[in-house]
Enzyme design. Structure first.
Site, PDB file in Angstrom:
ATOM      1  N   ASP A  25       6.530  -3.786  -0.625  1.00  0.00           N
ATOM      2  CA  ASP A  25       6.781  -3.188  -1.934  1.00  0.00           C
ATOM      3  C   ASP A  25       6.980  -1.680  -1.803  1.00  0.00           C
ATOM      4  OD1 ASP A  25       6.866  -3.376  -4.885  1.00  0.00           O
ATOM      5  OD2 ASP A  25       5.025  -2.181  -4.806  1.00  0.00           O
ATOM      6  N   ALA A  79       0.829  -1.210   0.000  1.00  0.00           N
ATOM      7  CA  ALA A  79       0.000   0.000   0.000  1.00  0.00           C
ATOM      8  C   ALA A  79       0.862   1.259   0.000  1.00  0.00           C
ATOM      9  CB  ALA A  79      -0.942  -0.018   1.198  1.00  0.00           C
ATOM     10  N   ARG A  80       1.325   1.658   1.182  1.00  0.00           N
ATOM     11  CA  ARG A  80       2.095   2.879   1.312  1.00  0.00           C
ATOM     12  C   ARG A  80       3.215   2.685   2.330  1.00  0.00           C
ATOM     13  NH1 ARG A  80       0.597   4.137  -2.754  1.00  0.00           N
ATOM     14  NH2 ARG A  80      -0.634   5.917  -3.482  1.00  0.00           N
ATOM     15  N   GLU A 138      11.244   7.073  -0.762  1.00  0.00           N
ATOM     16  CA  GLU A 138      11.527   6.404  -2.034  1.00  0.00           C
ATOM     17  C   GLU A 138      12.056   7.407  -3.059  1.00  0.00           C
ATOM     18  OE1 GLU A 138       7.986   3.056  -1.546  1.00  0.00           O
ATOM     19  OE2 GLU A 138       7.705   4.762  -2.878  1.00  0.00           O
ATOM     20  N   HIS A 150       8.728  -0.903  -5.151  1.00  0.00           N
ATOM     21  CA  HIS A 150       7.483  -0.173  -5.440  1.00  0.00           C
ATOM     22  C   HIS A 150       7.025  -0.388  -6.887  1.00  0.00           C
ATOM     23  CE1 HIS A 150       4.927   3.525  -4.166  1.00  0.00           C
ATOM     24  NE2 HIS A 150       4.239   2.698  -4.940  1.00  0.00           N
ATOM     25  N   TRP A 172       2.370  -2.263  -8.756  1.00  0.00           N
ATOM     26  CA  TRP A 172       1.363  -1.671  -9.635  1.00  0.00           C
ATOM     27  C   TRP A 172       1.745  -1.705 -11.109  1.00  0.00           C
ATOM     28  CZ3 TRP A 172       2.544   2.604 -12.736  1.00  0.00           C
ATOM     29  CH2 TRP A 172       3.810   3.158 -12.510  1.00  0.00           C
TER      30      TRP A 172
END
Length: 315
Positions: free
Chosen positions: A256, A231-232, A261, A282, A285
């Site tokens: 992730d 998610a975050r 970042e 990350h 997605w």
């Protein structure tokens, strides 16, 4: 005529069609926060994925009418400042409904079945020297019959739940609004922590969720539990997680996202060399299909705004 500026075009690997409206277009591979105001001078529409637009930057952009965020998260935008200036902000929604849940379960399965540890064993020659035909030095757990705990039950949380059901998992959810759905158990946050075999986070980052899982929360989880965060960054105290994994407080984690970042070199999760921790950069997605869907929706949002019918508004 609208002037559209894409601040970080290289963050999206997809075909970005030009909007069906009279406009001029400029794009930059990447843009720093300090460069944003100059590059947006005269722009009526800004496209940004991860370039922050804060109040001081917006104050220098009197022509800016819309910010099209090329992502779901909008924490990079000063939303109150945008509202005060009458600048519409739209984001992208539900585009990674397949990509993120699939990545979530890639992490879950790799950890639940100890794939990283077994790969290392094979590379070290342990299977080749084993007295039997197989090697089972690390525990392997089925998903069937275990509890999948979800913090957050939006489009991605729901899809993760569907996949979990297909594996025969029990679904437990903690959300602000109880879920009225067969096969979903609504639980408190404390019960979610204490009873989940796999706890997967699907919530935005806010003041209320920042570091919501720290040392105390990790200590209440099962020692056999997995923690997954696609998610975050910032939802979990990273130093506390590194300590918990090192000491065996929980069985493993798959992340992730990180608080900063690209990550700083001294991030405590970067130094872990444990088979029960997987960190990906990350990109949950970022399937080709998801990125193209994002690009299509991004331009749809711009076209809707210019028609006077803005969609996916967050400000």
């Amino acid at each position: 005529m609208n002037h559209i500026v894409f601040l970080d075009r290289d963050s999206l690997i997809a075909n970005v069609r030009r909007p069906a409206l009279e406009h001029t277009w400029a794009e930059h591979p990447a843009t720093s926060a300090a460069e944003a105001a100059d590059r947006l001078r005269g722009a009526t529409i800004a496209i940004t994925n991860k370039v922050p637009l804060r109040a001081d930057t917006l104050a220098r952009l009197p022509d800016l009418k819309m910010i099209a965020v090329a992502a779901t998260g909008t924490d990079i935008i000063d939303l109150p400042a945008a509202r005060e200036r009458g600048t519409v902000v739209s984001n992208i929604r539900d585009y990674a409904y397949a990509a993120v849940p699939e990545h979530t379960f890639a992490l879950v399965l790799a950890l639940r079945r100890n794939l990283m540890a077994y790969r290392a064993d094979v590379e070290a020659g342990k299977w080749q020297a084993a007295p039997r035909f197989c090697l089972f030095d690390h525990p392997i757990r089925d998903l069937h019959g275990s509890r999948l705990g979800l913090f957050g039950y939006g489009a991605l949380g729901k899809q993760v739940a569907r996949i979990g059901r297909a594996f025969g998992m029990e679904i437990a959810v903690h959300t602000r609004t109880p879920v009225r759905e067969d096969g979903v158990v609504n639980v408190s946050f404390d019960e979610l922590l204490a009873t989940s075999d796999v706890l997967s986070l699907h919530a935005p980052l806010s003041d209320a969720t920042r570091n919501m899982i720290g040392a105390a929360e990790l200590a209440t989880m099962k020692p056999t539990a997995l923690l997954i965060n696609t998610a975050r960054g910032g939802l979990v105290d990273e130093a506390a997680l590194a300590d918990a994994l090192t000491r065996g407080v929980i069985a493993g984690a798959g992340f992730d996202v990180l608080t900063q970042e690209p990550p700083v070199p001294d991030n405590p999760l970067l130094t872990l060399r444990l088979p029960n921790f997987i960190l990906t950069p990350h990109n949950a997605w970022a399937s080709m299909e998801a990125m193209q869907g994002l690009a299509n929706q991004l331009i749809d949002n711009i076209e809707a705004f210019v028609r006077g019918e803005p969609v996916n508004r967050v400000a």
